[in-house]
Design a protein around this motif. Structure first.
Motif, PDB file in Angstrom:
ATOM      1  N   THR A   1       0.827  -1.217   0.000  1.00 31.99           N
ATOM      2  CA  THR A   1       0.000   0.000   0.000  1.00 31.99           C
ATOM      3  C   THR A   1       0.853   1.255   0.000  1.00 31.99           C
ATOM      4  N   LEU A   2       2.139   1.104   0.394  1.00 29.44           N
ATOM      5  CA  LEU A   2       3.059   2.246   0.367  1.00 29.44           C
ATOM      6  C   LEU A   2       3.629   2.324  -1.045  1.00 29.44           C
ATOM      7  N   SER A   3       2.848   2.866  -1.950  1.00 26.47           N
ATOM      8  CA  SER A   3       3.113   2.757  -3.389  1.00 26.47           C
ATOM      9  C   SER A   3       4.386   3.443  -3.841  1.00 26.47           C
ATOM     10  N   ASN A   4       4.884   4.414  -3.096  1.00 27.81           N
ATOM     11  CA  ASN A   4       6.083   5.141  -3.499  1.00 27.81           C
ATOM     12  C   ASN A   4       7.349   4.648  -2.806  1.00 27.81           C
ATOM     13  N   LEU A   5       7.247   3.534  -2.087  1.00 22.04           N
ATOM     14  CA  LEU A   5       8.378   3.044  -1.303  1.00 22.04           C
ATOM     15  C   LEU A   5       9.543   2.627  -2.197  1.00 22.04           C
ATOM     16  N   GLU A   6      10.709   3.162  -1.903  1.00 21.36           N
ATOM     17  CA  GLU A   6      11.926   2.844  -2.654  1.00 21.36           C
ATOM     18  C   GLU A   6      12.921   2.046  -1.815  1.00 21.36           C
ATOM     19  N   MET A   7      12.874   2.231  -0.512  1.00 25.41           N
ATOM     20  CA  MET A   7      13.838   1.550   0.347  1.00 25.41           C
ATOM     21  C   MET A   7      13.081   0.891   1.503  1.00 25.41           C
ATOM     22  N   LEU A   8      13.258  -0.463   1.643  1.00 29.18           N
ATOM     23  CA  LEU A   8      12.592  -1.220   2.709  1.00 29.18           C
ATOM     24  C   LEU A   8      13.629  -2.096   3.406  1.00 29.18           C
ATOM     25  N   ASP A   9      13.841  -1.819   4.688  1.00 30.46           N
ATOM     26  CA  ASP A   9      14.835  -2.551   5.473  1.00 30.46           C
ATOM     27  C   ASP A   9      14.121  -3.281   6.606  1.00 30.46           C
ATOM     28  N   LEU A  10      14.068  -4.617   6.503  1.00 32.76           N
ATOM     29  CA  LEU A  10      13.406  -5.461   7.502  1.00 32.76           C
ATOM     30  C   LEU A  10      14.385  -6.465   8.106  1.00 32.76           C
ATOM     31  N   ARG A  11      15.631  -6.079   8.192  1.00 32.03           N
ATOM     32  CA  ARG A  11      16.667  -6.968   8.764  1.00 32.03           C
ATOM     33  C   ARG A  11      16.332  -7.404  10.184  1.00 32.03           C
ATOM     34  N   ASN A  12      16.781  -8.613  10.503  1.00 29.59           N
ATOM     35  CA  ASN A  12      16.791  -9.111  11.875  1.00 29.59           C
ATOM     36  C   ASN A  12      15.430  -8.996  12.552  1.00 29.59           C
ATOM     37  N   ASN A  13      14.433  -9.549  11.878  1.00 30.33           N
ATOM     38  CA  ASN A  13      13.148  -9.784  12.513  1.00 30.33           C
ATOM     39  C   ASN A  13      12.984 -11.298  12.612  1.00 30.33           C
ATOM     40  N   LEU A  14      11.799 -11.784  12.670  1.00 30.28           N
ATOM     41  CA  LEU A  14      11.592 -13.226  12.801  1.00 30.28           C
ATOM     42  C   LEU A  14      10.676 -13.747  11.688  1.00 30.28           C
ATOM     43  N   PHE A  15      10.817 -13.151  10.487  1.00 31.75           N
ATOM     44  CA  PHE A  15       9.995 -13.581   9.372  1.00 31.75           C
ATOM     45  C   PHE A  15      10.316 -15.021   8.967  1.00 31.75           C
ATOM     46  N   ARG A  16       9.282 -15.764   8.622  1.00 31.02           N
ATOM     47  CA  ARG A  16       9.432 -17.140   8.166  1.00 31.02           C
ATOM     48  C   ARG A  16       8.702 -17.310   6.841  1.00 31.02           C
ATOM     49  N   GLY A  17       8.832 -18.491   6.256  1.00 26.99           N
ATOM     50  CA  GLY A  17       8.147 -18.765   5.001  1.00 26.99           C
ATOM     51  C   GLY A  17       8.919 -18.261   3.805  1.00 26.99           C
ATOM     52  N   THR A  18       8.239 -18.083   2.703  1.00 24.14           N
ATOM     53  CA  THR A  18       8.877 -17.684   1.448  1.00 24.14           C
ATOM     54  C   THR A  18       8.563 -16.221   1.128  1.00 24.14           C
TER      55      THR A  18
ATOM     56  N   MET B   1       5.443  -4.032  -5.474  1.00 20.82           N
ATOM     57  CA  MET B   1       6.317  -2.957  -4.999  1.00 20.82           C
ATOM     58  C   MET B   1       7.349  -2.652  -6.089  1.00 20.82           C
ATOM     59  N   PRO B   2       6.919  -2.240  -7.256  1.00 20.36           N
ATOM     60  CA  PRO B   2       7.826  -2.108  -8.410  1.00 20.36           C
ATOM     61  C   PRO B   2       8.838  -0.987  -8.289  1.00 20.36           C
ATOM     62  N   HIS B   3       8.618  -0.030  -7.377  1.00 21.62           N
ATOM     63  CA  HIS B   3       9.532   1.107  -7.272  1.00 21.62           C
ATOM     64  C   HIS B   3      10.698   0.831  -6.323  1.00 21.62           C
ATOM     65  N   LEU B   4      10.738  -0.347  -5.728  1.00 22.63           N
ATOM     66  CA  LEU B   4      11.800  -0.655  -4.766  1.00 22.63           C
ATOM     67  C   LEU B   4      13.173  -0.557  -5.415  1.00 22.63           C
ATOM     68  N   LYS B   5      14.027   0.204  -4.780  1.00 24.16           N
ATOM     69  CA  LYS B   5      15.432   0.276  -5.180  1.00 24.16           C
ATOM     70  C   LYS B   5      16.334  -0.475  -4.201  1.00 24.16           C
ATOM     71  N   CYS B   6      15.870  -0.579  -2.964  1.00 22.26           N
ATOM     72  CA  CYS B   6      16.670  -1.269  -1.937  1.00 22.26           C
ATOM     73  C   CYS B   6      15.751  -2.166  -1.120  1.00 22.26           C
ATOM     74  N   LEU B   7      16.104  -3.446  -1.021  1.00 22.63           N
ATOM     75  CA  LEU B   7      15.341  -4.403  -0.220  1.00 22.63           C
ATOM     76  C   LEU B   7      16.315  -5.214   0.632  1.00 22.63           C
ATOM     77  N   SER B   8      16.131  -5.146   1.958  1.00 28.67           N
ATOM     78  CA  SER B   8      16.946  -5.949   2.873  1.00 28.67           C
ATOM     79  C   SER B   8      16.041  -6.791   3.751  1.00 28.67           C
ATOM     80  N   LEU B   9      16.169  -8.113   3.592  1.00 26.22           N
ATOM     81  CA  LEU B   9      15.454  -9.079   4.429  1.00 26.22           C
ATOM     82  C   LEU B   9      16.454  -9.954   5.175  1.00 26.22           C
ATOM     83  N   ALA B  10      17.643  -9.432   5.384  1.00 25.55           N
ATOM     84  CA  ALA B  10      18.725 -10.208   5.980  1.00 25.55           C
ATOM     85  C   ALA B  10      18.388 -10.632   7.409  1.00 25.55           C
ATOM     86  N   GLN B  11      19.006 -11.743   7.831  1.00 22.34           N
ATOM     87  CA  GLN B  11      18.945 -12.228   9.210  1.00 22.34           C
ATOM     88  C   GLN B  11      17.514 -12.508   9.659  1.00 22.34           C
TER      89      GLN B  11
END
Length: 845
Positions: A58-75, A83-93
């Motif tokens: 829903t955040l249609s203008n989002l370019e940078m999303l950093d979700l490092r070091n949470n407890l996400f599971r699955g695929t 999210m076609p405008h994403l320039k930076c995506l971090s799902l590390a750790q």
């Protein structure tokens, strides 16, 4: 959350950083109104569960999303394409898994930075990576990716500045020259955990790169021969890691001589030979701050001016080589030295007093050398010291109070030396101590009760000394995980308040002391206990049933005590090695001592990447000895998660062996020898499918050896010697084919070809005897009770008649017999009168 509802009114907000809080996934829905948001950082929170792509979309203008070091599971769901405008995506750790082969991920063609490191992704690298032509950072390290890293896959990524594919399961060969035209490339980190990934650096011959690297990591890439030739053209290198390769031969010093910007050099386990001087620069290098040449074949003495050549070194690791001689005093000229590891060499002499006053030294490892002298002399003044390893040397002297100058000390290991004196009471003031290891010295006196003030203590080892007196209460040591007090002179009973039942204790070793009495009930409260070693004491009474509440136990030694009575049936309720993978505890390398040394940024964009010295120190690995397979063997670290055994030998245990012991299907060693056990060997022992050592010798066992035991495929040591067993020994097949007559000796009623003693029942299995042929059915050792009693009574009557006949024929013997009877009557009569006269006064008073 009320505040975030107000935050959603900020329609023009473009950057929001919520790093390092405790937000869960509900926070995302509170941000739906921030339609202008371009950069969102929600790293280091508690947003567990599936990755909520729909909420972020829903955040249609989002370019940078950093979700490092949470407890996400699955695929990563295919709806990531929203999210076609994403320039930076971090799902590390996180704990994300599955493959990246989905169309949604491949449609993020505007990506410039992608960090999926340290998850559980698997499969091959998606071919669509080749379409991410704007990609500047790609970090897929620490996953389960497999297959090959094909050169065409990366050839179009000409914008790459940072790539890290290390710690995966790649195989095959990769040509480093694929990066030859990547002029913007600054950081390359490759490698694999399978030892099947090879990086080819010399093909085609003479290739010259357009890039100038800042950092290069080619650990475990099967490099051989000389250094990669392209390094001669790299003049901006800040960090190089070529560890775990086979760079045979002498190492050229041009690497440090030419690369004047080089700060971090790791050549661990690269088959280097020669002397350290061949690696060091000819003139002082003031940039190098980390040098690791451990686990090689370097030898000789350290040159006297080593501290002058690398004066600004912070991290120096020379361990596991063949260095010898005394340490040069110029080591003290390394004025910023924070970590020095000289362990496992042949150094000798005394430690230079200048080194013992190093101002910034935090970690000092001198283990496994031949150092001698009094280490804790008045020259000892390491005020920044946190970890001190002195084990396996020849140090002498006492544990003097100069140690208190190291008020930040967290680890003190002085085991296996020649130190003496008492363990001082001021040790209780070293409140930061997490590991105190003083085993195998000559310390005497009592274990000071002040040791219970060390609230952070996790590992306490004072074993193999001459400590005496009673055991102090250690009830306040809530963090204690490993306790070793064996091989001392402790006496008296085990205190009821000895340990805290809420502690996380895994190992309790108090073997070979002089402890008396019974096992206190409080020990049964140690529900996490895995190893209990109480052998070689004077403990007595019945083995209490409450000890079986320790259901997590894998190793238990109660041997060489004075226990009596039966073996508790509830032993069958203990796991003894029946552990799930997630229940393993000894193999975990908890890296919990953190130090930040000379961290450098090697990439800065939306994300920032660092390179620096190792900043963590591993916990001490636990080690215990246990008797199995006719010897006492040492088990250390992760192997303890898989070793299991029960030793009740050399006691006074009676009764039958409980058939419930046959439920211990995962146990590896069972020793019940040298007791007074009787009855048969339980047939349920055939269920001990993992047993390797079974000793039932020196008891009073009877009956047959269950033939089902031949199904124990891992049985290497077996003994039933010195019992009263009978019948045929098991067939000589499988593991029983490896045993000889010594395993069965002193059982006179056993028979079989192995013992060269025929069994009367040995008949042709195809022959079926008639019913009337009773003789052929009777075993040679069977007893006919009717015949036995008839012959016994007949013999008794004949002896009585013979005695009467002798008295009738010979008057002299008849008279002597009558006089004897008369003398006995008078003796009993006067004894009764005398006893009565003595007892009457007491009866009336």
């Amino acid at each position: 959350m009320q505040g975030f509802k107000s935050l959603s009114k900020l329609k023009k907000l473009e950057i929001l950083n919520l790093d390092s809080n405790r937000f869960n996934k509900t926070i995302v829905k509170q941000l739906n109104g921030l339609t202008s948001l371009k950069s969102l950082v929600v790293s280091n929170n508690s947003m567990e569960g599936l990755f909520p792509v729909q909420d972020f979309a829903t955040l249609s203008n989002l370019e940078m999303l950093d979700l490092r070091n949470n407890l996400f599971r699955g695929t990563i769901p295919s709806s990531i394409r929203l999210m076609p405008h994403l320039k930076c995506l971090s799902l590390a750790q996180n704990y994300l898994s599955g493959s990246l082969q989905n169309q949604g991920f491949c449609q993020l063609k505007n990506l410039q930075e992608l960090d999926l490191s340290y998850n559980l992704f698997q499969g091959i690298l998606p071919p669509c990576l080749n379409n991410f032509t704007s990609l500047r950072l790609l970090d897929l390290s620490g996953n389960l990716f497999s297959g090959s890293v094909s050169s065409p896959l990366l050839s179009n990524l000409k914008s790459l500045e940072y790539i890290d594919l290390s710690y995966n399961q790649f195989e095959g060969s990769f040509s480093f020259s694929s990066f030859a035209n990547h002029s913007k490339l600054q950081v390359v980190i490759l490698g694999s955990e399978t030892n099947k990934f090879e990086v080819e650096t010399e093909y085609p011959v003479g290739w010259v790169p357009l890039f100038q690297l800042k950092a290069l990591g080619l650990s475990n890439c099967k490099l051989t021969g000389e250094l990669p030739n392209f390094l001669r053209y790299q003049f901006k290198l800040m960090g190089v890691d070529l560890s775990h390769n086979k760079l045979a031969g002498m190492f050229p010093n041009w690497l440090l001589e030419n690369m004047r910007r080089l700060e971090f050099l790791v050549l661990r386990n690269t088959s280097l030979k020669g002397q350290l001087g061949q690696l060091l620069p000819l003139r002082p290098n003031t940039h190098i701050s980390m040098l690791d040449v451990s686990h090689n074949q370097l030898n000789g003495q350290l040159q006297e001016n080593v501290g002058h050549l690398i004066p600004n070194i912070i991290y120096l690791n020379l361990s596991n080589n063949g260095f010898e001689g005394i340490l040069p005093s110029s080591l003290a000229e390394m004025s910023f030295l924070g970590m020095l590891d000289l362990s496992t060499n042949n150094f000798s002499g005394e430690v230079p007093k200048e080194l013992l006053a190093a101002k910034y030294l935090e970690i000092l490892r001198l283990s496994n050398n031949k150092f001698h002298g009094e280490i804790f002399s008045r020259d000892f003044n390491l005020t920044s010291l946190a970890c001190l390893y002195l084990d396996n040397n020849q140090f002498t002297g006492t544990l003097s109070n100069v140690v208190c100058r190291s008020s930040k000390l967290e680890v003190l290991d002085a085991s296996n030396n020649y130190m003496s004196g008492e363990i001082p009471s001021w040790i209780g003031n070293m409140t930061r101590l997490c590991e105190l290891i003083l085993g195998s010295n000559s310390f005497h006196g009592k274990l000071p009760p002040e040791i219970s003030q060390l609230q952070r203590l996790k590992f306490l080892d004072a074993s193999q000394n001459s400590l005496s007196g009673s055991l102090p209460s250690l009830e306040c040591l809530h963090s204690l995980r490993h306790l070793h007090l064996g091989g001392n002179l402790f006496a008296g009973s085990i205190p009821k308040d000895f340990l805290n039942s809420s502690s996380e204790l895994l190992t309790l070793d108090m073997r070979d002391n002089r402890l008396l009495g019974s096992i206190p009930n409080s020990i049964s409260g140690l529900l996490e206990l895995r190893i209990l070693l109480l052998g070689g004491n004077l403990l007595s009474g019945f083995i209490p049933n409450h000890i079986c509440h320790l259901s997590q136990i894998s190793l238990m030694d109660l041997s060489n005590n004075c226990f009596s009575g039966p073996i508790p049936k509830s032993f069958g309720d203990i796991k003894f090695g029946e552990m799930k993978k997630e229940e393993t505890v000894f193999g975990r390398q908890s890296l919990y001592y953190g130090y930040g040394w000379n961290i450098r940024n090697v990439y800065a964009g939306f994300l920032v990447k660092h390179w620096g010295c190792p900043s963590m120190v591993p916990e001490e690995k636990d080690e215990v000895k246990f008797v199995t397979k006719n010897g006492r063997h040492s088990y250390r670290g992760g192997i303890l998660d898989f070793m299991s055994g029960l030793d009740l030998s050399c006691n006074n245990l009676t009764g039958e062996i409980p058939r419930e012991l046959g439920m211990l299907s995962s146990i590896h060693a069972l020793n019940l020898s040298h007791n007074q056990l009787k009855g048969p060997i339980p047939k349920s022992f055939s269920n001990l499918s993992q047993i390797e050592s079974l000793d039932l010798s020196y008891n009073k066992l009877s009956g047959e050896i269950p033939p089902e035991l031949v199904e124990l495929n891992f049985l290497a040591v077996f003994s039933v010697a010195h019992n009263n067993l009978s019948g045929r020994v098991p067939d000589m097949k499988a593991q029983f084919g490896t045993f000889d007559e010594r395993n069965y000796e002193d059982n006179p009623f056993l028979c079989g070809p192995l013992l060269k003693r025929k069994c009367n029942t040995s008949i042709d299995p195809s022959y079926s005897p008639p019913e009337s042929s009773r003789e052929s059915e009777v075993k040679w050792y069977d007893i006919d009770h009717v015949v036995f009693f008839a012959s016994f009574i007949t013999s008794y009557i004949m002896i009585l008649l013979g005695f009467a006949t002798i008295l009738y024929i010979n008057p002299y013997w008849r008279q002597r017999w009558l006089y004897f009877i008369e003398e006995c009557i008078y003796s009993y009569y006067y004894f009764a009168l005398y006893t009565r006269s003595k007892l009457l006064p007491y009866l009336y008073h």
